[in-house]
Design an enzyme around this catalytic site. Structure first.
Site, PDB file in Angstrom:
ATOM      1  CD  GLU A 258      -2.094   2.084   1.388  1.00  0.00           C
ATOM      2  OE1 GLU A 258      -1.809   2.866   0.456  1.00  0.00           O
ATOM      3  OE2 GLU A 258      -2.252   2.445   2.551  1.00  0.00           O
ATOM      4  CB  CYS A 292      -1.088   7.178   1.019  1.00  0.00           C
ATOM      5  SG  CYS A 292      -2.133   6.091   1.956  1.00  0.00           S
TER       6      CYS A 292
END
Ligand code: ADP
Length: 485
Positions: A258, A292
């Protein structure tokens, strides 16, 4: 820290290996700093390869036991852990804010979000279904099994020091795997605190191991090369994700990555501008812009640029920059000096190349690591700030004319994690949603993270999904049995 929490046992300065709280072999430690004022919170053990190997061996031994527990039995431990996290929410949030800086309200939200993965995967443990496939001949019977993959190495970042751990550890344990976790060297206390609660929940020794270290390369090398580790789950930068994938290739480990993002936030002419402003604030300024999935580029269609920019600027002006421990704080400090320097450089270079500063643009008077919420307009795709993950409270506004143009601009990045757009034309919404090359698309919302939805990216933003019914797939292997009768 200790006098600010009521459950004193949650502040602990050791690592957890094979059911025991441990120092490093040579008693080496490193300091953890409160980003709000630079004070030292405490020290934790600085572990190296030897302790990593010890933890992997413990996890491997525990795996032979844990994988044979029934799903219902594993769920009992997870539910107990979930309950303990809920009971200690305030203390966990306080620890998180002190070491990471985010406002207490956000920290609490994160702890509850983190806990929700433990509850969700406690339930999913019982739903790891296999399959029965009609045989290819009249006497064959084909059965598909899902089995736990084995020891999982998990490496987590500092921006969500609690929930990035439970999002990996809970599905791993639910599937029957055991875990060796290395939290970020900047935020180990949240990881230690939830591990303490896992210990209280009674997981058998070796099922969860946590290693503190500020030698991530050493720990990463061992986790990725040790043949006993079957899977690496990583959340962090694309740069490090690529290194870990290369390292995992030597033993062909399964990986979940991720990684970074460069989220576009698109507002079409027919959008509800007030809603879009609200969504942009939520998706940009949460965690001081250090997520993010944070909006990185705001694209506004020509007819609504001025309305959006005015309303957005008013809303950003209202955000309160304060120590995260103050109840009224909206934006806390950035994580370290490097983060401050990065945003300063990106803003400077954008202005040099023609961007216009509307708000902020400099360090905040509150302290070394505080930055003023900033808005830049007249930004274009050639600027460095458009290509890089900003990771700070900086908004960049671009103007566009047509749908084709904005799709091209939005997709013009190696990243593909989160994206957002606002509009009201149903046909356009379908077209845009399908054309955006992203793992996640928020439509008329700036919030996309949820326990029940598959979180993850495409392109250089990652591999695999976390949360939802898909999250458990990362921790199982598929085996089929061919019976001849
Ligand atoms: P960020 O830029 O968000 O700090 P990083 O990718 O640098 O993200 O760090 C995320 C996690 O990866 C942290 O736990 C960090 O210690 C770890 N890490 C950094 N470099 C390496 C490496 N070479 N090998 C393994 N882990 C690493």
């Amino acid at each position: 820290m200790q006098n600010l929490i009521s459950n004193k046992s949650l502040y602990n300065t050791k690592s957890f290996i094979n059911g025991e709280w441990k120092d490093s072999e040579n008693f080496e430690t490193f300091e953890i700093v409160n980003p709000s004022d630079g004070s030292i919170i405490g020290t934790v053990p600085n572990l190296g390869e030897k302790e990593v190997r010890e933890a992997i061996t413990a996890a491997s031994n525990a795996f032979s036991l844990w994988k044979n527990y029934s799903a219902t039995e594993r769920a009992v431990y997870l539910k107990k852990w979930h309950q303990l996290i809920l009971e200690n929410t305030d203390d966990l949030a306080r620890i998180l804010t002190i070491e990471q800086g985010k406002p207490l309200a956000e920290a609490k939200e994160e702890v509850l979000y983190g806990a929700s993965f433990v509850e969700w995967f406690a339930e999913e443990a019982r739903r790891i279904y296999g399959d029965v496939i009609p045989g290819n001949t009249k006497d064959s019977r084909i059965i598909v099994l899902k089995q736990p993959i084995g020891v999982v190495g998990a490496i987590t970042p500092w921006n969500f020091p609690n929930s990035m751990i439970t999002r990996k550890v809970a599905p791993a344990l639910a599937a029957g795997c055991t875990v060796v976790l290395k939290p970020s060297e900047l935020t180990p206390f949240s990881a230690i605190a939830i591990t303490k609660l896992a210990e209280e929940a009674g997981f058998p020794k070796g099922v969860i191991n946590i290693l503190t270290s500020n030698k991530p390369i050493h720990v990463g090398n061992e986790l990725t090369s040790n043949p006993l580790v079957k899977k690496i789950s990583f959340t962090g930068s694309t740069r490090v994700g690529k290194i870990l994938m290369q390292q995992c290739a030597t033993t062909v480990k399964k990986v979940s990555m991720e990684l970074g993002g460069n989220a576009p936030f698109i507002v079409f002419n027919d959008a509800n501008i007030d809603k879009a402003v609200e969504g942009a604030i939520a998706s940009k300024y949460r965690n001081a812009g250090q997520t993010c999935v944070c909006t990185n580029r705001i694209f506004i269609q020509n007819e609504v640029v001025s309305e959006f920019t005015t309303k957005f600027t008013e809303a950003v002006k209202k955000l309160k920059v304060e120590d995260g421990q103050n109840a009224t704080s909206d934006i806390g400090p950035l994580i370290n000096e490097e983060a401050i320097n990065k945003v300063d450089t990106l803003i400077g270079s954008a202005i040099e190349n023609g961007a216009k500063l509307i708000l902020g643009g400099k360090r905040h008077s509150l302290g070394k690591l505080y930055y003023e919420p900033t808005i830049l307009c007249n930004v274009n795709a050639k600027m460095k700030i458009a290509a890089e993950e900003i990771f700070g409270p900086i908004s960049t506004i671009f103007q566009f004319e047509t749908e084709e143009e904005v799709i091209q601009l939005a997709n013009d990045t190696p990243y593909g994690l989160a994206s957002y757009f606002y509009g009201n034309n149903l046909n356009q919404m379908w077209r845009v949603a399908e054309a955006l090359e992203y793992g996640m698309v928020g439509i008329n919302t700036g919030r996309i993270s949820s326990t029940v939805a598959p979180f993850g990216g495409i392109k250089e933003s990652g591999i695999g999904r976390e949360g939802s019914k898909y999250g458990i797939d990362e921790y199982v292997v598929t085996k089929y049995l061919n019976f001849s009768i």
